[in-house]
Design a protein around this motif. Structure first.
Motif, mmCIF file in Angstrom:
data_model
loop_
_atom_site.group_PDB
_atom_site.id
_atom_site.type_symbol
_atom_site.label_atom_id
_atom_site.label_comp_id
_atom_site.label_asym_id
_atom_site.label_seq_id
_atom_site.Cartn_x
_atom_site.Cartn_y
_atom_site.Cartn_z
ATOM 1 N N VAL A 70 -52.243 -38.018 7.600
ATOM 2 C CA VAL A 70 -50.923 -37.708 7.053
ATOM 3 C C VAL A 70 -50.780 -36.202 6.848
ATOM 4 O O VAL A 70 -49.749 -35.604 7.183
ATOM 5 C CB VAL A 70 -50.702 -38.463 5.729
ATOM 6 N N LYS A 71 -51.804 -35.571 6.282
ATOM 7 C CA LYS A 71 -51.760 -34.122 6.074
ATOM 8 C C LYS A 71 -51.589 -33.391 7.399
ATOM 9 O O LYS A 71 -50.801 -32.433 7.502
ATOM 10 C CB LYS A 71 -53.044 -33.654 5.388
ATOM 11 N N ASN A 72 -52.319 -33.842 8.428
ATOM 12 C CA ASN A 72 -52.219 -33.194 9.734
ATOM 13 C C ASN A 72 -50.847 -33.390 10.353
ATOM 14 O O ASN A 72 -50.311 -32.480 10.996
ATOM 15 C CB ASN A 72 -53.300 -33.735 10.665
ATOM 16 N N LYS A 73 -50.260 -34.575 10.153
ATOM 17 C CA LYS A 73 -48.931 -34.836 10.694
ATOM 18 C C LYS A 73 -47.896 -33.916 10.047
ATOM 19 O O LYS A 73 -47.046 -33.332 10.733
ATOM 20 C CB LYS A 73 -48.556 -36.301 10.448
ATOM 21 N N VAL A 74 -47.974 -33.779 8.718
ATOM 22 C CA VAL A 74 -47.053 -32.888 8.007
ATOM 23 C C VAL A 74 -47.265 -31.447 8.460
ATOM 24 O O VAL A 74 -46.307 -30.682 8.662
ATOM 25 C CB VAL A 74 -47.252 -33.018 6.482
ATOM 26 N N LEU A 75 -48.534 -31.051 8.650
ATOM 27 C CA LEU A 75 -48.856 -29.695 9.095
ATOM 28 C C LEU A 75 -48.283 -29.422 10.481
ATOM 29 O O LEU A 75 -47.703 -28.346 10.737
ATOM 30 C CB LEU A 75 -50.376 -29.517 9.097
ATOM 31 N N TYR A 87 -45.452 -26.695 11.638
ATOM 32 C CA TYR A 87 -45.750 -25.754 12.715
ATOM 33 C C TYR A 87 -44.666 -25.805 13.799
ATOM 34 O O TYR A 87 -44.204 -24.757 14.288
ATOM 35 C CB TYR A 87 -47.120 -26.091 13.311
ATOM 36 N N GLN A 88 -44.232 -27.023 14.151
ATOM 37 C CA GLN A 88 -43.200 -27.170 15.170
ATOM 38 C C GLN A 88 -41.882 -26.548 14.725
ATOM 39 O O GLN A 88 -41.168 -25.929 15.512
ATOM 40 C CB GLN A 88 -42.992 -28.651 15.505
ATOM 41 N N ILE A 89 -41.543 -26.680 13.446
ATOM 42 C CA ILE A 89 -40.314 -26.078 12.922
ATOM 43 C C ILE A 89 -40.370 -24.561 13.040
ATOM 44 O O ILE A 89 -39.402 -23.901 13.455
ATOM 45 C CB ILE A 89 -40.092 -26.509 11.455
ATOM 46 N N LEU A 90 -41.541 -23.993 12.690
ATOM 47 C CA LEU A 90 -41.694 -22.539 12.794
ATOM 48 C C LEU A 90 -41.602 -22.084 14.244
ATOM 49 O O LEU A 90 -40.999 -21.044 14.552
ATOM 50 C CB LEU A 90 -43.022 -22.107 12.173
ATOM 51 N N ARG A 91 -42.192 -22.850 15.166
ATOM 52 C CA ARG A 91 -42.125 -22.506 16.587
ATOM 53 C C ARG A 91 -40.676 -22.547 17.078
ATOM 54 O O ARG A 91 -40.234 -21.661 17.812
ATOM 55 C CB ARG A 91 -42.973 -23.487 17.397
ATOM 56 N N GLU A 92 -39.926 -23.579 16.654
ATOM 57 C CA GLU A 92 -38.528 -23.689 17.071
ATOM 58 C C GLU A 92 -37.701 -22.537 16.516
ATOM 59 O O GLU A 92 -36.824 -21.998 17.205
ATOM 60 C CB GLU A 92 -37.958 -25.031 16.612
ATOM 61 N N LYS A 93 -37.972 -22.149 15.283
ATOM 62 C CA LYS A 93 -37.245 -21.030 14.687
ATOM 63 C C LYS A 93 -37.554 -19.732 15.436
ATOM 64 O O LYS A 93 -36.670 -18.903 15.669
ATOM 65 C CB LYS A 93 -37.625 -20.886 13.207
ATOM 66 N N MET A 94 -38.821 -19.580 15.847
ATOM 67 C CA MET A 94 -39.197 -18.376 16.586
ATOM 68 C C MET A 94 -38.495 -18.343 17.943
ATOM 69 O O MET A 94 -37.968 -17.296 18.357
ATOM 70 C CB MET A 94 -40.719 -18.330 16.766
ATOM 71 N N THR A 141 -24.526 -32.933 5.570
ATOM 72 C CA THR A 141 -24.465 -31.470 5.495
ATOM 73 C C THR A 141 -25.215 -30.936 4.277
ATOM 74 O O THR A 141 -25.973 -29.968 4.366
ATOM 75 C CB THR A 141 -23.001 -31.007 5.437
ATOM 76 N N LEU A 142 -25.015 -31.585 3.143
ATOM 77 C CA LEU A 142 -25.649 -31.113 1.906
ATOM 78 C C LEU A 142 -27.168 -31.232 1.962
ATOM 79 O O LEU A 142 -27.886 -30.394 1.411
ATOM 80 C CB LEU A 142 -25.116 -31.914 0.709
ATOM 81 N N LEU A 143 -27.665 -32.259 2.620
ATOM 82 C CA LEU A 143 -29.107 -32.491 2.635
ATOM 83 C C LEU A 143 -29.775 -31.975 3.898
ATOM 84 O O LEU A 143 -30.933 -32.295 4.166
ATOM 85 C CB LEU A 143 -29.394 -33.989 2.472
ATOM 86 N N MET A 144 -29.040 -31.166 4.691
ATOM 87 C CA MET A 144 -29.657 -30.534 5.851
ATOM 88 C C MET A 144 -30.657 -29.493 5.373
ATOM 89 O O MET A 144 -30.366 -28.666 4.520
ATOM 90 C CB MET A 144 -28.597 -29.869 6.735
ATOM 91 N N LYS A 145 -31.857 -29.539 5.891
ATOM 92 C CA LYS A 145 -32.911 -28.638 5.442
ATOM 93 C C LYS A 145 -32.629 -27.204 5.864
ATOM 94 O O LYS A 145 -32.260 -26.944 7.011
ATOM 95 C CB LYS A 145 -34.266 -29.071 6.013
ATOM 96 N N PRO A 146 -32.811 -26.237 4.959
ATOM 97 C CA PRO A 146 -32.528 -24.844 5.307
ATOM 98 C C PRO A 146 -33.469 -24.287 6.362
ATOM 99 O O PRO A 146 -33.139 -23.327 7.038
ATOM 100 C CB PRO A 146 -32.701 -24.112 3.970
ATOM 101 N N GLU A 147 -34.629 -24.942 6.536
ATOM 102 C CA GLU A 147 -35.545 -24.402 7.534
ATOM 103 C C GLU A 147 -35.248 -24.903 8.935
ATOM 104 O O GLU A 147 -35.963 -24.567 9.887
ATOM 105 C CB GLU A 147 -37.001 -24.773 7.158
#
Length: 750
Positions: A725-730, A734-741, A93-99
């Motif tokens: 690696v940079k593209n994977k992180v990117l 992007y997927q997190i933002l799409r899920e939030k939307m 719970t404590l380490l769950m990402k806020p995003e």
């Protein structure tokens, strides 16, 4: 049974479980029942105060959600410890990402938490300081408990695939190592494996440079002149030496010196500067791929430590960053004092060499310099072993005085302090040999003396590079072979001794838990420095491999052979001979990366100075293009170094010796030669000395700028993080933002 009764520690027949194990409401699973085991001596049960402190400590753990099983054997009391699932739920719970777009479903099975995470959290809570004098470490010092360790479980696959000598040339199972020992140990072996792999080209080039000297073994103009110089006599080196040694007696050493002091040395030094940079840059790329694969690319070390503190104590108050100029000044002064002490230890070695030269010269006249160099290197190795313990103690005290905020910060500060002290302990004598030996001795007939009694030591008649080569060869040879043997044999014999003692008692437990705990207890203990010491050993080796590599081109080859053994040796120790290390989470090798980068810069400076001031490279070049026959006559067709040996030796008239009459049969020798650039009138430094010194200084500046520019260009050319690696992180962001939307849209529709 009420709570107070259940917490009393009674010692019944062997193998009996004490009432405390019944505390708690959850049923323990059959697989991986115990996160760690505490051990106390059976004698503690005879003292009420010790029993009371054990009970208080266990009560504190029970209040945090721990369960216990207590079993005793003939000598010890074992406390099996397991944490409740709600501790790990809180961790998630404590380490769950806020995003995160929404609450993640919590796994119903507690075993979904990795074993390494369980052990890390439990170890932190057990060892955490609740109040002064109440840590587990304090209890161990007071004899209340003896030790704590996690259990070796499920290590058979690692034994089969990794911890075997027959697997020396196989790829390491880094993911399996991570799953068993945690990320920090896995990153150590990943780095060590990559370092060993990258040593292959360095070892090959160094061997080629060394062997190329054999091609010119008999054709070198300098070697030819030395071997034919029967009529040139060298001045005596020691006070007790009364013989003028023919220069031709140095024929074998002259040929040997040419193996590592040739024109290829400069090329190899520049190559190693480039190699060190490429090695680090590609390692950064390797690390990025590995931690992305482990889903730790954006992991925050400080957040992890704060989460563990809050799990252990919900009322934990944040300890903020602080800096004290007074403390920093005191630490700086004490550190400088210790560095001066290290330099003083180097002077002890100088005194030994001077006194030993005086003693040995009366026994063996011709080989005294070689004997002094060899024995001096052995003495230096012994000093290193002793000072390592002193340096560790001093570095720990300095860190305690500085009062770091967290364990990781403490570890980082300790690493810097300990490495600096170890650097001077290991390299002070090499610095003396490379840049001081033979340069402050005066000249024959008027030598500088130690305490007005003993004549300062001279370089070998074949040059100071020979001394440096021998010193490097002996230290690296002893450190790699002897240290590796001790590192393996000491824990091996200790483990066998523990097993023999258990076998003599001859009583086998019927309780499978007790039998497993006893097996783990009989293994060799580990401590906070177990992995740290392995890293430090490799850093010192890396320093020897790069800093004075111009004088010892075989260093990468020796390091390669040593590392092939070191990887399996460490694996066997950790899996078969030692108790299980406490897993540590990490996404890089920490401060060690800065240490490696510092060594790379020091290597450029040191190798440039070795080529300029220790080797004969600059005097040869100056003679070839300024003083030699090719410079005087452009039509000269013979070797341009013809006459170099005679040019590089100064003249001393033997009649100026105070004891010239003691020379006996060699009293008719009127002139002897010595290595220096002095005139033969008043023996002052000649014009050639100052001209060559100017060229040496100019070369150092040019070499260092060229090598550092190459390092900077290589660092720029090879990105630290691969584009994949940079593209994977990117893509993940992007997927997190799409899920939030999408989540936001569904909420709006409702």
């Amino acid at each position: 049974m009420d709570g107070d009764e259940s917490l009393q520690i009674f010692v019944g027949p062997e193998g009996d479980c004490l009432p405390l194990m019944e505390r708690g409401t959850c049923k323990l699973e059959d697989s991986h029942q115990w996160d760690c085991v505490l051990v106390a001596d059976l004698q503690t049960q005879k003292f009420e105060k010790q029993v009371q402190r054990q009970r208080q400590f266990l009560e504190k753990l029970e209040s945090k959600g721990f369960h216990f099983k207590i079993i005793k054997d003939q000598k010890k009391v074992f406390f099996g410890v397991r944490a409740d699932s709600r501790i790990f739920d809180l961790y998630r719970t404590l380490l769950m990402k806020p995003e995160d777009p929404g609450p993640r479903a919590k796994p119903s099975n507690v075993n979904s938490i990795p074993v390494t995470t369980r052990i890390r959290i439990v170890s932190f809570i057990v060892n955490n300081k609740a109040k002064p004098g109440d840590t587990f470490e304090d209890l161990v010092k007071d004899g209340v408990f003896e030790t704590m360790f996690p259990l070796h479980e499920g290590e058979k696959e690692l034994k089969r695939k990794w911890a075997r000598w027959r697997n020396m040339f196989r790829k390491q199972p880094i993911d399996d190592i991570r799953n068993y020992f945690g990320e920090k140990v896995a990153l150590y072996f990943a780095w060590l494996g990559w370092y060993t792999y990258m040593l292959v080209p360095a070892a090959v080039v160094g061997l080629i440079i060394f062997l190329s000297g054999f091609a010119l073994f008999n054709s070198s103009q300098i070697s030819k002149e030395i071997c034919a110089a029967d009529n040139i006599f060298m001045c005596p080196l020691g006070d007790n030496s009364h013989n003028y040694q023919p220069l031709s007696g140095m024929c074998a050493f002259a040929k040997l010196t040419h193996l590592f002091d040739n024109d290829g040395t400069v090329v190899f030094a520049i190559f190693m500067a480039l190699w060190a940079t490429v090695f680090l840059e590609i390692w950064k790329r390797q690390r990025a791929r590995v931690v992305l694969h482990w889903d730790l690319y954006g992991w925050d070390k400080e957040e992890e430590e704060m989460a563990l503190q809050l799990i252990n104590c919900p009322d934990y108050q944040l300890k903020t960053h602080h800096h004290s100029y007074l403390s920093s000044t005191i630490i700086l002064i004490l550190s400088l004092f210790m560095i001066c002490f290290m330099i003083g230890m180097a002077h002890v070695l100088v005194v030994y060499r001077v006194v030993a030269a005086a003693l040995f010269s009366s026994i063996m006249e011709h080989q005294v310099t070689t004997v002094v160099v060899v024995t001096g290197a052995v003495v230096h190795y012994v000093i290193i072993v002793i000072m390592t313990k002193v340096n560790k103690y001093v570095a720990l005290k300095l860190c305690s005085f500085e009062d770091p905020r967290t364990f990781s910060e403490r570890e980082s500060k300790f690493t810097v302090k300990f490495f600096i002290l170890q650097f001077f302990a290991h390299f002070s004598s090499l610095i003396y040999i490379a840049f001081i030996l033979g340069r402050i001795n005066g000249h024959p007939g008027k030598s500088t003396r130690l305490a007005g009694l003993w004549k300062l030591e001279e370089c070998h008649l074949s040059g100071c590079m020979t001394d440096l080569f021998i010193q490097m060869a002996i230290i690296m040879g002893l450190k790699q072979t002897l240290s590796n043997c001790i590192e393996y044999l000491r824990p091996w014999f200790a483990h066998k001794y523990r097993l023999m003692r258990a076998y003599k008692r001859g009583i086998k437990s019927k309780d499978p838990d007790l039998e497993e705990w006893q097996r783990n207890y009989r293994m060799n203990p580990v401590n906070t420095f177990s992995l740290f010491d392995e890293f430090m050993e490799m850093m010192i080796q890396y320093g020897f491999t790069t800093i004075f590599v111009a004088a010892f081109p075989l260093a990468p080859l020796l390091a390669l052979f040593s590392n092939l053994v070191e990887i399996r040796l460490d694996a066997i120790k950790m899996v078969r001979l030692q108790r299980r290390l406490i897993p540590r989470k990490a996404n890089d090798i920490g401060t060690w990366l800065q240490v490696l980068e510092t060594i790379g810069v020091l290597a450029v400076i040191a190798n440039g100075m070795v080529i300029a001031f220790t080797s004969e490279f600059i005097p040869r070049i100056v003679y070839k293009y300024h003083y030699g026959p090719c410079a005087q006559n452009r039509n000269f067709t013979a070797d341009c170094l013809e006459g170099y040996v005679n040019h590089s030796l100064s003249v001393f008239y033997t009649k100026h010796f105070q004891d010239h009459g003691k020379m006996g049969s060699q009293a008719n020798v009127t002139v002897c030669r010595y290595r220096d650039y002095r005139n033969d009138r008043d023996y002052n430094l000649s014009e050639q000395f100052w001209f060559i010194l100017a060229i040496r200084l100019a070369f150092v500046i040019l070499f260092e700028h060229v090598a550092l520019c190459i390092k900077l260009i290589a660092a720029w050319f090879v990105p630290d993080v691969p584009q994949s690696v940079k593209n994977k992180v990117l893509e993940e962001k992007y997927q997190i933002l799409r899920e939030k939307m999408c989540f936001s849209s569904r909420s709006t529709d409702v």
